[in-house]
Enzyme design. Structure first.
Site, PDB file in Angstrom:
ATOM      1  N   ALA A 188     -41.164  41.736 -28.143  1.00 36.23           N
ATOM      2  CA  ALA A 188     -40.038  41.094 -27.570  1.00 36.23           C
ATOM      3  C   ALA A 188     -40.698  40.586 -26.130  1.00 36.23           C
ATOM      4  CB  ALA A 188     -38.838  41.975 -27.165  1.00 36.23           C
ATOM      5  N   THR A 189     -40.903  39.210 -25.892  1.00 32.42           N
ATOM      6  CA  THR A 189     -41.454  38.717 -24.479  1.00 32.42           C
ATOM      7  C   THR A 189     -40.144  38.005 -24.141  1.00 32.42           C
ATOM      8  OG1 THR A 189     -43.788  38.828 -25.662  1.00 32.42           O
ATOM      9  CG2 THR A 189     -43.312  37.823 -23.693  1.00 32.42           C
ATOM     10  N   GLY A 190     -39.631  38.196 -23.098  1.00 32.12           N
ATOM     11  CA  GLY A 190     -38.532  37.425 -22.512  1.00 32.12           C
ATOM     12  C   GLY A 190     -37.464  38.506 -21.692  1.00 32.12           C
ATOM     13  N   GLY A 191     -36.308  37.979 -21.455  1.00 33.09           N
ATOM     14  CA  GLY A 191     -35.301  38.417 -20.609  1.00 33.09           C
ATOM     15  C   GLY A 191     -35.058  39.891 -21.039  1.00 33.09           C
ATOM     16  N   ALA A 192     -34.456  40.569 -19.989  1.00 39.36           N
ATOM     17  CA  ALA A 192     -34.191  41.954 -20.361  1.00 39.36           C
ATOM     18  C   ALA A 192     -32.961  42.123 -21.441  1.00 39.36           C
ATOM     19  CB  ALA A 192     -33.422  42.479 -19.033  1.00 39.36           C
ATOM     20  N   GLY A 193     -32.144  41.478 -21.663  1.00 39.67           N
ATOM     21  CA  GLY A 193     -31.239  41.170 -22.775  1.00 39.67           C
ATOM     22  C   GLY A 193     -31.823  41.228 -24.063  1.00 39.67           C
ATOM     23  N   CYS A 242     -44.807  36.016 -15.048  1.00 39.44           N
ATOM     24  CA  CYS A 242     -44.542  37.088 -14.913  1.00 39.44           C
ATOM     25  C   CYS A 242     -45.322  37.880 -13.964  1.00 39.44           C
ATOM     26  CB  CYS A 242     -44.053  38.095 -15.815  1.00 39.44           C
ATOM     27  SG  CYS A 242     -45.592  38.400 -16.964  1.00 39.44           S
TER      28      CYS A 242
END
Length: 454
Positions: A188-193, A242
């Site tokens: 999972a690479t992306g937002g916290a959700g 990031c």
């Protein structure tokens, strides 16, 4: 077709392809991995253009450079490394390690890195004999799909199984949930959700935390060496990386000279209360990133903020009122704005960095410009991040570089500090199962009670 049926078809195709692929030799596997990287390298500008066109974030030249650099460095790091069959036998322990695939990898992809993240995750997955299914961000479906199509077209020319790399053609949260709960491992690479969803999927998950790279210039260090690197990092792809520098923490005695050095290299300094409030308003909305500012140029930010800046401004330097505990400027900013802080001594500089990391980015990265091994050790021991980059532009080195030993990747783990399962850069070995053959070692020494307990 309901979501579960839709995803099951993807999983079935992936398992069929993976079962064929894992029978192939190391040489064949490596050829597939090289082919993926070459597609992005050779079409770097095209992919940069369609990514900017679709997402409206970043700029073509930086994405072009990133596509070429990441394709080359990831392949360079993977080539020649054994990832199939027997890896080694340790004569001292009697252990033989055997590499085996994990199976089907599900990979969540962000809109901030819609080309190189699918590329690198596919290279890591295939390196270990896996198949991969990518779920793209809804803002970058077209460009992520195009890169997958072109990678598959190149693989088909060499006769590799169909569907080794797939991408969902219907984007929805339900489809993503069903995918990550059906695959064998999730990246999972992306937002916290999305990262939290991956860790709640019931499958092994490798996620990343938020970035908020704190950059410290050491006392006595030549700031004229540091400032151009910091500007390069903060302005890179308009601030959506990031691993890019977010705050510059400077020795008090040199603070004004450092600000002048920023101005001499394309920085625009904002320090008055009214100007700072305008910058905050352009960057944030209800405490969250203002979507209109994400990945935008300094000129666009100035328009949003209602301020005037020189046309050649590369980065806006905001002299923050406080750390991230009291001022949002101390947190992650998805645009080419860097917060500036003076410190009394190194301990004070470390405190500022730590407080900013409590706001965002704990576990991610710190950039330190220093000639002192003693100070490097002190900073390294004091701050809770997974990587420290020394005297480098963090934006293009924290994710691995030809000039450091970090694993080249686009997925940077943040350890337990960032609620992640890894505190290093994601690499192929994270997508590999390893069997261990343990031999009976009758000549091993068995310690006596006296040796054990004294």
């Amino acid at each position: 077709m309901d979501s579960q049926e839709y995803i099951s078809a993807y999983i079935e195709r992936a398992r069929k392809a993976q079962a064929e692929f894992e029978k192939m030799s190391q040489e064949q596997v490596d050829k597939a991995v090289q082919t993926i990287g070459r597609v992005v390298y050779e079409n770097a500008r095209y992919f940069a253009e369609i990514a900017v066109e679709e997402t409206g974030m970043g700029n073509v030249e930086d994405k072009y450079a990133k596509n070429r650099q990441k394709a080359g460095i990831v392949w360079n790091n993977l080539r020649g490394k054994k990832s199939r069959g027997i890896l080694e036998t340790n004569e001292e322990t009697g252990i033989t390690t055997v590499a085996k695939p994990m199976g089907v990898v599900a990979a969540i992809t962000p809109c901030t890195n819609p080309i190189v993240t699918p590329m690198s995750n596919s290279m890591f997955a295939l390196k270990c004999g896996n198949a991969i299914i990518i779920t793209p961000h809804h803002k970058s479906v077209k460009c992520s799909t195009k890169v997958v199509e072109m990678m598959n077209a190149a693989l088909s020319e060499y006769g590799y199984p169909e569907n080794l790399i797939q991408i969902l053609d219907e984007h929805s949260r339900e489809n993503t949930r069903n995918l990550i709960s059906s695959a064998d491992v999730v990246v999972a690479t992306g937002g916290a959700g999305m990262v939290n969803a991956a860790y709640s999927s019931g499958r092994p998950a490798l996620g990343v935390g938020a970035g908020n790279v704190q950059c410290i210039i050491d006392e006595g260090y030549d700031y004229r060496e540091a400032v151009p690197k910091i500007i390069k990092g903060r302005s890179y792809d308009y601030g959506i990386i990031c691993s890019a520098e977010q705050s510059v923490i400077c020795p008090e005695a040199d603070f004004e000279n450092i600000l002048k050095e920023f101005e001499a290299n394309g920085g625009y300094v904002v320090r008055d209360a009214a100007g700072l409030e305008k910058i905050r308003g352009a960057l944030f909305e209800d405490g969250k990133a203002n979507r209109h500012s994400v990945g935008q140029s300094c000129r666009k930010l100035a328009e949003l903020a209602g301020i005037e800046i020189p046309d050649d401004t590369r980065v806006i330097v905001a002299v923050a009122d406080g750390t991230g505990l009291t001022d949002v400027l101390g947190g992650e900013k998805m645009a080419p704005v860097i917060s500036a802080y003076p410190y009394r001594n190194l301990e004070d500089g470390i405190r500022i960095a730590a407080e900013n990391l409590e706001k965002d980015g704990k576990g991610h990265s710190v950039s330190f410009h220093s000639d002192s091994e003693e100070h490097i050790a002190k900073v390294g021991e004091s701050l809770c991040v997974s990587r420290f980059v020394i005297n480098q532009c963090s934006a293009n080195s924290a994710g691995g570089s030809y000039f450091n030993g970090l694993n080249p990747t686009n997925t940077l783990g943040c350890g337990s500090w960032g609620h992640n399962s890894i505190s290093e850069n994601l690499n192929y070995h994270h997508l590999m199962n390893v069997s261990r053959i343990a031999r009976f070692m009758p000549d091993n020494h068995v310690p006596s009670d006296e040796e054990l307990w004294g």
